[in-house]
Enzyme design. Structure first.
Site, PDB file in Angstrom:
ATOM      1  N   ALA A 138     -18.957  -7.263 -37.409  1.00 14.42           N
ATOM      2  CA  ALA A 138     -19.573  -6.222 -38.235  1.00 14.42           C
ATOM      3  C   ALA A 138     -21.100  -6.300 -38.165  1.00 14.42           C
ATOM      4  O   ALA A 138     -21.777  -5.276 -38.068  1.00 14.42           O
ATOM      5  CB  ALA A 138     -19.103  -6.353 -39.681  1.00 14.42           C
TER       6      ALA A 138
ATOM      7  N   TYR B 258     -22.793  -7.519 -35.690  1.00 15.57           N
ATOM      8  CA  TYR B 258     -23.166  -7.073 -34.346  1.00 15.57           C
ATOM      9  C   TYR B 258     -23.186  -5.540 -34.292  1.00 15.57           C
ATOM     10  O   TYR B 258     -24.145  -4.922 -33.824  1.00 15.57           O
ATOM     11  CB  TYR B 258     -22.167  -7.636 -33.324  1.00 15.57           C
ATOM     12  CG  TYR B 258     -22.519  -7.320 -31.885  1.00 15.57           C
ATOM     13  CD1 TYR B 258     -23.290  -8.204 -31.141  1.00 15.57           C
ATOM     14  CD2 TYR B 258     -22.094  -6.143 -31.284  1.00 15.57           C
ATOM     15  CE1 TYR B 258     -23.630  -7.925 -29.825  1.00 15.57           C
ATOM     16  CE2 TYR B 258     -22.429  -5.843 -29.973  1.00 15.57           C
ATOM     17  CZ  TYR B 258     -23.199  -6.734 -29.241  1.00 15.57           C
ATOM     18  OH  TYR B 258     -23.531  -6.441 -27.945  1.00 15.57           O
ATOM     19  N   ASP B 259     -22.120  -4.935 -34.826  1.00 19.56           N
ATOM     20  CA  ASP B 259     -22.017  -3.475 -34.788  1.00 19.56           C
ATOM     21  C   ASP B 259     -23.155  -2.811 -35.550  1.00 19.56           C
ATOM     22  O   ASP B 259     -23.673  -1.777 -35.141  1.00 19.56           O
ATOM     23  CB  ASP B 259     -20.674  -3.019 -35.377  1.00 19.56           C
ATOM     24  CG  ASP B 259     -19.530  -3.355 -34.443  1.00 19.56           C
ATOM     25  OD1 ASP B 259     -19.807  -3.630 -33.254  1.00 19.56           O
ATOM     26  OD2 ASP B 259     -18.367  -3.367 -34.900  1.00 19.56           O
TER      27      ASP B 259
ATOM     28  N   SER C 272     -15.703 -15.337   3.863  1.00 19.53           N
ATOM     29  CA  SER C 272     -14.357 -15.620   3.371  1.00 19.53           C
ATOM     30  C   SER C 272     -14.118 -17.121   3.492  1.00 19.53           C
ATOM     31  O   SER C 272     -14.978 -17.843   3.964  1.00 19.53           O
ATOM     32  CB  SER C 272     -13.327 -14.810   4.141  1.00 19.53           C
ATOM     33  OG  SER C 272     -13.570 -14.947   5.503  1.00 19.53           O
ATOM     34  N   LEU C 273     -12.948 -17.552   3.078  1.00 22.55           N
ATOM     35  CA  LEU C 273     -12.678 -18.991   3.047  1.00 22.55           C
ATOM     36  C   LEU C 273     -11.532 -19.339   3.973  1.00 22.55           C
ATOM     37  O   LEU C 273     -10.562 -18.592   4.080  1.00 22.55           O
ATOM     38  CB  LEU C 273     -12.274 -19.411   1.630  1.00 22.55           C
ATOM     39  CG  LEU C 273     -13.350 -19.348   0.552  1.00 22.55           C
ATOM     40  CD1 LEU C 273     -12.719 -19.467  -0.828  1.00 22.55           C
ATOM     41  CD2 LEU C 273     -14.348 -20.473   0.765  1.00 22.55           C
TER      42      LEU C 273
ATOM     43  N   LYS D 182      -9.562 -20.890  -7.779  1.00 19.90           N
ATOM     44  CA  LYS D 182      -9.619 -19.725  -6.902  1.00 19.90           C
ATOM     45  C   LYS D 182      -9.041 -18.557  -7.675  1.00 19.90           C
ATOM     46  O   LYS D 182      -7.841 -18.494  -7.939  1.00 19.90           O
ATOM     47  CB  LYS D 182      -8.849 -19.947  -5.603  1.00 19.90           C
ATOM     48  CG  LYS D 182      -9.021 -18.777  -4.643  1.00 19.90           C
ATOM     49  CD  LYS D 182      -8.578 -19.109  -3.236  1.00 19.90           C
ATOM     50  CE  LYS D 182      -9.086 -18.078  -2.244  1.00 19.90           C
ATOM     51  NZ  LYS D 182      -8.729 -16.696  -2.554  1.00 19.90           N
TER      52      LYS D 182
ATOM     53  N   ARG E 272     -17.222  -6.478  -2.636  1.00 27.50           N
ATOM     54  CA  ARG E 272     -17.397  -7.280  -1.429  1.00 27.50           C
ATOM     55  C   ARG E 272     -17.248  -6.403  -0.192  1.00 27.50           C
ATOM     56  O   ARG E 272     -17.947  -6.579   0.794  1.00 27.50           O
ATOM     57  CB  ARG E 272     -16.357  -8.398  -1.414  1.00 27.50           C
ATOM     58  CG  ARG E 272     -16.370  -9.218  -0.163  1.00 27.50           C
ATOM     59  CD  ARG E 272     -15.369 -10.355  -0.251  1.00 27.50           C
ATOM     60  NE  ARG E 272     -15.457 -11.203   0.908  1.00 27.50           N
ATOM     61  CZ  ARG E 272     -14.808 -10.987   2.032  1.00 27.50           C
ATOM     62  NH1 ARG E 272     -14.025  -9.937   2.132  1.00 27.50           N
ATOM     63  NH2 ARG E 272     -14.935 -11.799   3.052  1.00 27.50           N
TER      64      ARG E 272
ATOM     65  N   GLU F 154     -16.155 -12.831  -9.256  1.00 30.67           N
ATOM     66  CA  GLU F 154     -14.861 -12.167  -9.214  1.00 30.67           C
ATOM     67  C   GLU F 154     -14.656 -11.346 -10.481  1.00 30.67           C
ATOM     68  O   GLU F 154     -14.931 -11.817 -11.579  1.00 30.67           O
ATOM     69  CB  GLU F 154     -13.790 -13.275  -9.141  1.00 30.67           C
ATOM     70  CG  GLU F 154     -12.501 -12.870  -8.531  1.00 30.67           C
ATOM     71  CD  GLU F 154     -12.471 -13.044  -7.007  1.00 30.67           C
ATOM     72  OE1 GLU F 154     -13.504 -13.391  -6.384  1.00 30.67           O
ATOM     73  OE2 GLU F 154     -11.401 -12.796  -6.451  1.00 30.67           O
TER      74      GLU F 154
ATOM     75  N   LYS G 298     -15.924 -26.932  -2.706  1.00 25.34           N
ATOM     76  CA  LYS G 298     -17.193 -26.626  -2.033  1.00 25.34           C
ATOM     77  C   LYS G 298     -18.041 -27.888  -1.985  1.00 25.34           C
ATOM     78  O   LYS G 298     -18.137 -28.592  -2.997  1.00 25.34           O
ATOM     79  CB  LYS G 298     -17.964 -25.562  -2.827  1.00 25.34           C
ATOM     80  CG  LYS G 298     -17.192 -24.277  -3.057  1.00 25.34           C
ATOM     81  CD  LYS G 298     -17.943 -23.329  -3.978  1.00 25.34           C
ATOM     82  CE  LYS G 298     -17.129 -22.050  -4.158  1.00 25.34           C
ATOM     83  NZ  LYS G 298     -17.735 -21.119  -5.121  1.00 25.34           N
TER      84      LYS G 298
ATOM     85  N   CYS H 181      29.346   7.099 -13.910  1.00 26.41           N
ATOM     86  CA  CYS H 181      30.101   8.318 -14.204  1.00 26.41           C
ATOM     87  C   CYS H 181      31.518   8.297 -13.652  1.00 26.41           C
ATOM     88  O   CYS H 181      32.298   9.198 -13.920  1.00 26.41           O
ATOM     89  CB  CYS H 181      29.358   9.545 -13.675  1.00 26.41           C
ATOM     90  SG  CYS H 181      29.375   9.644 -11.885  1.00 26.41           S
TER      91      CYS H 181
ATOM     92  N   CYS I 246      26.566   7.677  -5.034  1.00 25.56           N
ATOM     93  CA  CYS I 246      27.447   8.382  -5.961  1.00 25.56           C
ATOM     94  C   CYS I 246      27.394   9.855  -5.578  1.00 25.56           C
ATOM     95  O   CYS I 246      26.309  10.405  -5.389  1.00 25.56           O
ATOM     96  CB  CYS I 246      26.944   8.191  -7.395  1.00 25.56           C
ATOM     97  SG  CYS I 246      27.640   9.385  -8.565  1.00 25.56           S
TER      98      CYS I 246
HETATM   99  S1  IVH Z   1     -16.727 -18.754  -2.904  1.00 28.27           S
HETATM  100  C1  IVH Z   1     -18.589 -18.774   0.862  1.00 28.27           C
HETATM  101  N1  IVH Z   1     -15.362 -19.347  -5.054  1.00 28.27           N
HETATM  102  O1  IVH Z   1     -11.929 -15.850  -2.390  1.00 28.27           O
HETATM  103  C2  IVH Z   1     -17.546 -18.908  -0.137  1.00 28.27           C
HETATM  104  N2  IVH Z   1     -14.623 -17.531  -3.697  1.00 28.27           N
HETATM  105  O2  IVH Z   1     -11.491 -16.096   0.589  1.00 28.27           O
HETATM  106  C3  IVH Z   1     -16.868 -17.638  -0.468  1.00 28.27           C
HETATM  107  N3  IVH Z   1     -12.628 -16.373  -4.576  1.00 28.27           N
HETATM  108  O3  IVH Z   1     -13.699 -13.107  -1.314  1.00 28.27           O
HETATM  109  C4  IVH Z   1     -16.720 -17.367  -1.865  1.00 28.27           C
HETATM  110  N4  IVH Z   1     -12.386 -17.623  -6.372  1.00 28.27           N
HETATM  111  O4  IVH Z   1     -13.330 -13.167  -3.751  1.00 28.27           O
HETATM  112  C5  IVH Z   1     -15.463 -18.539  -3.976  1.00 28.27           C
HETATM  113  N5  IVH Z   1     -14.266 -19.947  -6.999  1.00 28.27           N
HETATM  114  C6  IVH Z   1     -14.375 -19.154  -5.936  1.00 28.27           C
HETATM  115  C7  IVH Z   1     -13.461 -18.098  -5.700  1.00 28.27           C
HETATM  116  C8  IVH Z   1     -13.616 -17.307  -4.552  1.00 28.27           C
HETATM  117  C9  IVH Z   1     -11.918 -16.596  -5.686  1.00 28.27           C
HETATM  118  C10 IVH Z   1     -12.360 -15.309  -3.595  1.00 28.27           C
HETATM  119  C11 IVH Z   1     -13.555 -14.468  -3.268  1.00 28.27           C
HETATM  120  C12 IVH Z   1     -13.627 -14.417  -1.772  1.00 28.27           C
HETATM  121  C13 IVH Z   1     -12.356 -15.033  -1.342  1.00 28.27           C
HETATM  122  C14 IVH Z   1     -12.646 -15.846  -0.116  1.00 28.27           C
END
Ligand code: IVH
Length: 672
Positions: free
Chosen positions: A37, A39-40, A85-86, A119, A140, A180, A296, A416, A431
């Site tokens: 409240a 905040y509002d 990507s990973l 992840k 992305r 994300e 990482k 039926c 049927c």
């Molecule tokens: S790091 C260089 N951290 O996974 C590292 N990615 O396969 C790339 N993702 O497109 C991103 N959780 O959308 C990172 N804790 C996290 C993550 C994450 C989900 C997704 C992200 C990326 C995909 C890579």
């Protein structure tokens, strides 16, 4: 225009800073200091000042979360640094292998320090803060270029429009952060329940719901969805310095950005493996979907030294959770009747918990599948949630003893009692009774569903009630329902009855392709309905078309042509269609522009597109004069390959057909 007095400007500035801070307490720290409240009240005061003196409104004001008007499309945004990507590890051995490789590359025997993170199974995004203000938010996309979703991202309350300034005046000039967008599990279940009740198609999983919600052209729709973000990776940063991932995560959190509290600093791969095991146990109690762990290398200097290979860093790896499987017993096999009268066997399972929900049903698809896996009542089976959603019987693990008899399809419809027919060589059983209540129920559900007449409020439950009460027998009966009839149904108030009637009435104005799709002709889905609408332009012409004429239509083979002709040859269907023609107000069919770059070009879509649904891609191709087909042949001009494209992509390469990635495809759509 009156100029805002300095006092007003100062008050507005203070309110903004305080609102921003309390937003952070609430959404990032999950530890509010004031009541909703209070905040509002502050927000209302700021709104009042801004509406009196519009010149004081700033772009990053907390009042500007849902300001933008619906956009026609999302403009492309090039990421200054590609979003990578990973690579994946499938088991602990591969994780240990990964760690060994790093030690070898770094010529170092000592334990490597990792940050282990959840992840998240959502949608990758990038936020760009310039001098502390959110300037651009993008998806992305293909990693190089995403789409501008700033207006939609601004509606997410855990995204600060302005960064906090803990060190007073030391905000970075440029801060790009990646993360994300997620759709919390609970809210997902609620959204799907609502959509189902409205007869709208449900989202397959929270990830799709997040993507669908973010890709709304109207930010108001996005604002109505409870999206959240977690930030976890740096892009280009100027005017601030972080030496490690751990420092970065803490640094951006101090700036007001939401980071995932599960992240952990690990000394050596052993601790990462422990983290994975602990998270495997815990994953179902998390508020959001997670599909594994990301490890990482902590030090940014070491990350740099390790570099990347083909768009994936050498210094990070995803270790996915194991598929969700469990055993249970088949207590019975029931048969469900679909709208074209098809019979589907469904396993009734001894209820079992899997991936956080109780599972008691699994579709067995058809008799062939049951025979192939030799599934019988009483057997213990292994079930799996494919992509963590739809339960699926993998195989029998322990046949019952003594063994039950083989399952046989019933000779009579379980709903039926009419005869069931089966065409030799085909998997399906049907049927024959066109009046079967199950068929009627499913036909009307389909007719009212999103891709057809899209009648809001005419959901599954109501349709079942209407059929049961004998109020509807044919598709057009819904247009003759009265308020008294509806209000007479159980749990239907006068007001809701009126709402349903209004929705039905509004649905009369529609397009030919929706009506054709809605008729529920066997083998005719959205795509075929569109082709038929383009070619015949009226129900009258379509119903008069011969099999030869039908076969001459794009993408329509003998089987489809036959089933369309068969549908209209049934006098009862034809009569219903004639009545519908009178009741509906069908828009004239618009010709595809045919001018664009895609004129007469044939496309095959494969894999998942990040930036648009497959349906939308198809519509846009057709609108530009192109066409789409399901399989790759020498006649295909382009194959559009999204993520995880498989055999079609391979076939295209074999045939030397031009393959477009998502970015090239969007460029093609936008060049007109
Ligand atoms: S790091 C260089 N951290 O996974 C590292 N990615 O396969 C790339 N993702 O497109 C991103 N959780 O959308 C990172 N804790 C996290 C993550 C994450 C989900 C997704 C992200 C990326 C995909 C890579």
């Amino acid at each position: 225009m009156t100029d805002a007095p300095a006092k007003v400007r100062a008050e507005a500035e203070t309110l903004r800073a305080r609102l921003n801070y309390h937003n952070y307490r609430y959404y990032v720290l999950d530890d509010p200091e004031i009541s909703d409240a209070e905040y509002d009240a502050m927000l209302r005061r700021l709104e009042a000042l801004e509406s009196k003196y519009p010149e004081i409104v700033t772009l990053d004001s907390p009042t500007q979360r849902v300001g933008a008007a619906p956009s026609g499309k999302f403009a492309p945004v090039r990421h200054r640094r590609p979003m990578m990507s990973l690579s994946n590890a499938m088991n602990a051995d591969e994780m240990i292998e990964f760690d060994k490789r790093l030690k070898r590359l770094l010529k170092n025997e000592e334990e490597v320090e990792y940050v282990a993170e959840v992840k998240l199974d959502g949608l990758g995004i990038e936020l760009v803060y310039e001098h502390g203000t959110l300037a651009i938010a993008s998806t992305r996309g293909d990693g190089e270029t995403g789409e501008d979703v700033t207006a939609n991202i601004k509606t997410i309350k855990s995204v600060p429009l302005r960064l906090l300034d803990p060190a007073q005046g030391k905000l970075p000039r440029l801060l790009e952060v990646r993360g994300e967008v997620i759709f919390p599990k609970r809210a997902f279940a609620k959204l799907n329940a609502e959509r189902e009740a409205r007869g709208e198609p449900v989202f397959a999983n929270p990830r799709n719901a997040a993507a669908g919600s973010l890709r709304q052209l109207d930010p108001k729709v996005t604002a109505s969805r409870p999206l959240e973000v977690f930030l976890y990776a740096p892009g280009v940063i100027e005017g601030a310095r972080y030496d490690s991932q751990w420092e970065f995560l803490h640094g951006i959190r101090a700036l007001g950005l939401r980071t995932n509290p599960e992240s952990k600093l690990c000394h050596g791969v052993g601790e990462v493996l422990e983290y994975w095991s602990a998270l495997t146990e815990k994953r179902h109690s998390l508020a959001y979907d997670a599909d594994g762990v990301v490890a990482k290398v902590n030090s940014f200097a070491l990350q740099e030294q390790l570099g990347e290979v083909s768009r994936a860093p050498r210094w990070a790896i995803a270790y996915k959770f194991k598929a969700q499987q469990t055993e249970t017993v088949i207590e019975d096999i029931e048969v469900q009747v679909g709208r074209i009268g098809s019979l589907t066997p469904v396993a009734k399972l001894r209820p079992v918990a899997l991936a956080g929900v109780t599972i008691s049903n699994a579709s067995l698809h058809n008799l062939d599948e049951i025979r192939r896996k030799d599934i019988r009542v009483g057997d213990t089976v292994l079930i799996e949630r494919a992509g963590d959603v739809i339960p699926y019987v993998v195989r029998v693990t322990k046949p019952a003893s003594p063994r039950a008899r083989e399952f046989v399809m019933p000779a009579k419809c379980p709903e039926c009692g009419a005869a069931v027919v089966h065409e030799e060589g085909e998997a399906g059983y049907f049927c024959v009774n066109a009046n079967c209540p199950a068929r009627m129920r499913e036909s009307i559900r389909h007719f009212a569903s999103k891709g057809c007449l899209d009648i809001e409020g005419l959901g599954d439950k109501l349709v079942a009630q209407l059929v049961e009460a004998g109020l509807v027998h044919e598709l057009d009966d819904i247009f003759h329902l009265t308020k008294a009839q509806l209000a007479g149904l159980e749990r239907m108030a006068d007001k809701s009855a009126q709402n349903v009637l209004d929705a039905i009435s509004a649905a009369r104005k529609t397009t030919l392709e929706r009506v054709i799709n809605g008729l529920g002709i066997r083998h005719v889905g959205e795509h075929t309905a569109r082709q038929l609408a383009l070619r015949f332009k009226s129900l009258e012409a379509l119903s008069a078309a011969s099999e030869e004429e039908l076969r001459a239509v794009r993408d329509i083979g003998p089987e489809v042509a036959h089933s369309v002709r068969e549908y209209f040859d049934e006098p009862r269907n034809l009569r219903a269609v004639r009545r519908l023609e009178k009741l509906l107000e069908i828009e004239p069919v618009a010709e595809p522009s045919g001018r664009g770059a895609l004129r007469d070009k044939t496309f095959v879509l494969t894999g998942t597109l990040e930036s648009m649904s497959r349906d939308e891609a198809e519509r846009r191709i057709i609108a530009m004069g192109g066409r789409t087909t399901g399989s790759v042949s020498r006649k295909t001009d382009f194959v559009v390959a999204g993520a995880d494209a498989g055999s079609k992509l391979k076939r295209a390469r074999e045939l030397g057909i031009r393959v477009l990635d998502e970015r090239e495809f969007s460029n093609l759509l936008n060049e007109r």
